[in-house]
Design an enzyme around this catalytic site. Structure first.
Site, PDB file in Angstrom:
ATOM      1  N   SER A   9       8.891 141.292  61.889  1.00  0.00           N
ATOM      2  CA  SER A   9       9.715 140.075  61.716  1.00  0.00           C
ATOM      3  C   SER A   9       8.310 138.980  61.842  1.00  0.00           C
ATOM      4  CB  SER A   9      10.664 139.596  62.556  1.00  0.00           C
ATOM      5  OG  SER A   9      10.783 138.456  62.582  1.00  0.00           O
ATOM      6  N   HIS A  34      10.169 141.525  57.162  1.00  0.00           N
ATOM      7  CA  HIS A  34      11.340 140.973  57.600  1.00  0.00           C
ATOM      8  C   HIS A  34      11.163 139.524  57.745  1.00  0.00           C
ATOM      9  CE1 HIS A  34      15.437 141.012  59.284  1.00  0.00           C
ATOM     10  NE2 HIS A  34      15.194 140.321  60.368  1.00  0.00           N
ATOM     11  N   ASP A  36      12.831 135.921  58.680  1.00  0.00           N
ATOM     12  CA  ASP A  36      14.112 135.383  59.314  1.00  0.00           C
ATOM     13  C   ASP A  36      14.231 133.805  58.861  1.00  0.00           C
ATOM     14  OD1 ASP A  36      15.032 137.219  61.012  1.00  0.00           O
ATOM     15  OD2 ASP A  36      13.117 137.576  61.890  1.00  0.00           O
ATOM     16  N   MET A  38      16.201 130.632  59.215  1.00  0.00           N
ATOM     17  CA  MET A  38      17.231 129.868  60.163  1.00  0.00           C
ATOM     18  C   MET A  38      17.576 128.587  59.761  1.00  0.00           C
ATOM     19  SD  MET A  38      15.984 131.337  63.591  1.00  0.00           S
ATOM     20  CE  MET A  38      15.530 133.096  64.168  1.00  0.00           C
ATOM     21  N   HIS A  67      16.538 137.997  56.072  1.00  0.00           N
ATOM     22  CA  HIS A  67      17.766 138.052  56.938  1.00  0.00           C
ATOM     23  C   HIS A  67      17.966 136.296  57.089  1.00  0.00           C
ATOM     24  CE1 HIS A  67      19.071 138.249  61.271  1.00  0.00           C
ATOM     25  NE2 HIS A  67      19.955 138.035  60.459  1.00  0.00           N
ATOM     26  N   MET A  69      20.035 133.816  58.207  1.00  0.00           N
ATOM     27  CA  MET A  69      20.961 133.114  59.168  1.00  0.00           C
ATOM     28  C   MET A  69      21.186 131.669  58.853  1.00  0.00           C
ATOM     29  SD  MET A  69      18.580 134.679  62.320  1.00  0.00           S
ATOM     30  CE  MET A  69      17.236 135.185  61.302  1.00  0.00           C
ATOM     31  N   MET A 138      22.750 143.282  64.921  1.00  0.00           N
ATOM     32  CA  MET A 138      21.849 142.480  65.789  1.00  0.00           C
ATOM     33  C   MET A 138      22.149 143.033  67.286  1.00  0.00           C
ATOM     34  SD  MET A 138      20.596 140.051  63.882  1.00  0.00           S
ATOM     35  CE  MET A 138      19.798 139.405  65.339  1.00  0.00           C
ATOM     36  N   ASP A 174      18.038 144.767  64.784  1.00  0.00           N
ATOM     37  CA  ASP A 174      17.168 143.578  64.802  1.00  0.00           C
ATOM     38  C   ASP A 174      17.270 142.803  66.361  1.00  0.00           C
ATOM     39  OD1 ASP A 174      15.729 141.236  64.542  1.00  0.00           O
ATOM     40  OD2 ASP A 174      17.015 140.548  62.838  1.00  0.00           O
TER      41      ASP A 174
END
Ligand code: DX5
Ligand code: ZN
Length: 224
Positions: A9, A34, A36, A38, A67, A69, A138, A174
């Site tokens: 990540s 990966h 992330d 957010m 991913h 979020m 998660m 993760d």
């Protein structure tokens, strides 16, 4: 048992040198990258979005595993596809129309993943299983790197594996993945391991190579 894939990540990378960091983990043996994303709303932190992903897309040929979020997420799926993501994972908790989100991802020609927060049971995705390429369990509460692995998630990985059966669906974990926690997650049935702090600790390419190798070795030791 499928091969173990390691997905560093970039959340734990040096963002001031993000392109160079992506090249470094590519050379260090990462299987996937990966990403992330957010939004400061679904999770209490803000990272980056499609323009940053597009900017680093040219720095590696590796599989981009996004991913998201984010909530809401549907209206942004096209932008993440255009930015060069290969897998787009949304959270089951992010909106009322998970089935629609997953259909949208596949209609953009991308692989579709769904992520479950620690408190969300596997039964939440029972009826969308045919639309999935990956389930992300998660193993921390999403929002930050460097948190401790939640051991109660091991039984959830087992349940996800049972739900998947013989379908070609990856099971990703993760959060808090290290050489110490990796054997248990692969023994429970996970085959894609995300790791942020455990990969980027040390801050050099030599360290990244050792860190990825250590996680991969630990994860593979428990394979039947
Ligand atoms: C957490 C992110 C993770 C995070 C993992 O919200 O989804 O991908 O970067 O970080 P570590 O491996 O440090 O727990
Ligand atoms: Zn993640």
């Amino acid at each position: 048992m499928a091969d173990i894939l390691i997905a560093p990540s970039v959340l734990s990378a040096d963002f001031s040198r993000l392109g160079d960091e992506v090249e470094a983990i590519d050379r260090s043996g990462a299987d996937w990258i990966h990403l992330d994303v957010m939004d400061g709303h679904f999770v209490p932190n803000i990272t980056f979005g499609p323009p940053v992903i597009k900017a680093i897309r040219s720095r590696t040929k590796k599989f981009f595993d996004a991913h998201l979020m984010m909530s809401p997420v549907d209206s942004y799926l096209g932008a993440f596809a255009d930015a060069g993501c290969d897998m787009i994972t949304v959270h089951a908790e992010a909106g009322p129309h998970l089935d629609r989100s997953l259909q949208a991802i596949r209609s953009l020609g991308k692989k579709a993943g769904v992520s479950l927060n620690p408190s969300t049971p596997v039964t939440a995705i029972e009826h969308v299983i045919e639309r999935l390429d990956m389930i992300l369990i998660m193993t921390v509460n999403p929002g930050f790197g460097g948190q401790a692995f939640i051991p109660a998630m091991l039984s959830k990985i087992l349940r996800a594996k049972a739900l998947v059966g013989k379908r070609p669906i990856d099971i990703q974990v993760d959060g808090g993945v290290t050489p110490e926690t990796a054997p248990a997650v692969t023994a429970a049935g996970a085959n894609v391991l995300v790791a942020g702090s455990a990969v980027f600790k040390g801050g050099t390419e030599t360290a990244y190579t050792k860190n990825i190798t250590d996680i991969r070795r630990a994860a593979s030791g428990n394979l039947a």
